[in-house]
Design an enzyme around this catalytic site. Structure first.
Site, PDB file in Angstrom:
ATOM      1  N   LYS A  78       1.535  -8.022   2.494  1.00 60.32           N
ATOM      2  CA  LYS A  78       0.212  -7.703   1.935  1.00 60.32           C
ATOM      3  C   LYS A  78      -0.024  -8.352   0.566  1.00 60.32           C
ATOM      4  CE  LYS A  78      -0.243  -3.282   4.321  1.00 60.32           C
ATOM      5  NZ  LYS A  78      -0.620  -1.867   4.222  1.00 60.32           N
ATOM      6  N   ASP A 137      -6.931   0.016   3.430  1.00 57.97           N
ATOM      7  CA  ASP A 137      -5.962   1.122   3.402  1.00 57.97           C
ATOM      8  C   ASP A 137      -6.492   2.327   2.622  1.00 57.97           C
ATOM      9  OD1 ASP A 137      -3.892  -0.017   4.925  1.00 57.97           O
ATOM     10  OD2 ASP A 137      -3.097  -1.091   3.191  1.00 57.97           O
TER      11      ASP A 137
END
Ligand code: ATR
Length: 275
Positions: A65, A102
């Site tokens: 990420k 997220d």
């Protein structure tokens, strides 16, 4: 057919293909969504190859990420703030845009699915690594009265809190939490991977407090058990967050927002296994 995938390492156990297949069925979207095992030394090359091959979008998971954030110059404000990219959108001219779903996934699970009201609440975020950083902005946007970041290595929590530059936020070590209490405790540490929980003082849960573990498993996680044992009104795991972040990625790619409730239920049944 438009192609999507989740890239990570390891990747075999990712539930994202199952989730996106359910979304596609439900919304009548014609698309494929697969798994991509990313190479640890050439993430950028893997992304380029997927796009050159006609791929339309990627989800990015552990450990890529932050690498995705560095790779993409065009980042949404929430990806920028998160320091991480979990969603890559391939634009029509093949340029790549990075987003991060997220944080919004966590907040939607808490608020829309579970009915948590952030107004006036004191929130404790455990951990100061990539997972904590990734959801911090969304937690602040949800409107709590105060947010404390606590980490085993105190300096990292203090730095993260300072960088957020918000009067409601403070950072400290786990040992500094004695005599404090919170209405919501979110576990963003990786302690559960070793089967444990962070070393926390007693009395952290205010009356009516909730706990939320950002990971999930086929049995209650150690942090869920920790919350239950201390009287949390709700001790939630991260399965709903997983489905909600996927739903937001799906919306970014396809322009349609899928229903998450039946998909969360389907996954929960799968985790429980055959009777
Ligand atoms: P992630 O991307 O999952 O956040 P990370 O960046 O390596 O992974 O961060 C892991 C986080 O979990 C850190 O906050 C780490 O604390 P330290 O900064 O002190 O290392 C925390 N962590 C891991 N194991 C832990 C444990 N057993 N107890 C408490 N915190 C733990």
């Amino acid at each position: 057919m438009d192609r999507y995938a989740v890239i990570g390492n390891p990747i075999a156990h990712s539930k994202s293909p199952q989730i996106h297949a359910a979304f596609a069925r439900q919304t009548g979207q014609r698309m494929e969504y697969g798994r991509l095992l990313g190479s640890l030394d050439d993430f950028a090359g893997d992304v380029r190859a997927f796009v050159a091959d006609g791929g339309r979008g990627l989800n990015v998971t552990v450990p890529f990420k932050q690498a995705a954030w560095k790779l993409l110059a065009d980042r949404s404000p929430r990806a920028e703030a998160a320091g991480a990219v979990n969603t890559i959108i391939v634009l029509d001219d093949c340029r790549l845009r990075g987003d991060n779903t997220d944080g919004v996934g966590l907040v939607r699970d808490l608020v829309d699915n579970q009915g948590f009201d952030f107004a006036g609440k004191r929130v404790l975020l455990l951990g100061a690594g990539g997972a904590a950083h990734g959801v911090l902005g969304a937690l602040l946007d949800a409107g709590p009265a105060a947010l404390t970041i606590a980490n085993r290595t105190a300096a990292k929590a203090v730095d993260l809190a300072r960088a957020a530059a918000d009067a409601r936020i403070d950072g400290c070590g786990l040992g500094d939490l004695a005599d404090r209490s919170f209405d919501l405790i979110v576990n963003a540490t990786s302690s559960g991977l070793e089967g444990g929980v962070p070393d926390l003082p007693d009395g952290l849960l205010a009356a009516g407090a909730w706990t939320y573990d950002m990971v999930y498993g086929d049995a209650p996680t150690p942090f869920c058990r920790w919350g239950e044992a201390r009287g949390a009104v709700r001790a939630l795991d991260g399965l709903g967050m997983l489905v909600e972040q996927a739903a937001e990625s799906f919306r970014l790619w396809r322009g349609v927002r899928p229903e998450t409730t039946p998909v969360i239920a389907e996954l929960r049944r799968g985790l429980a296994g055959p009777p």
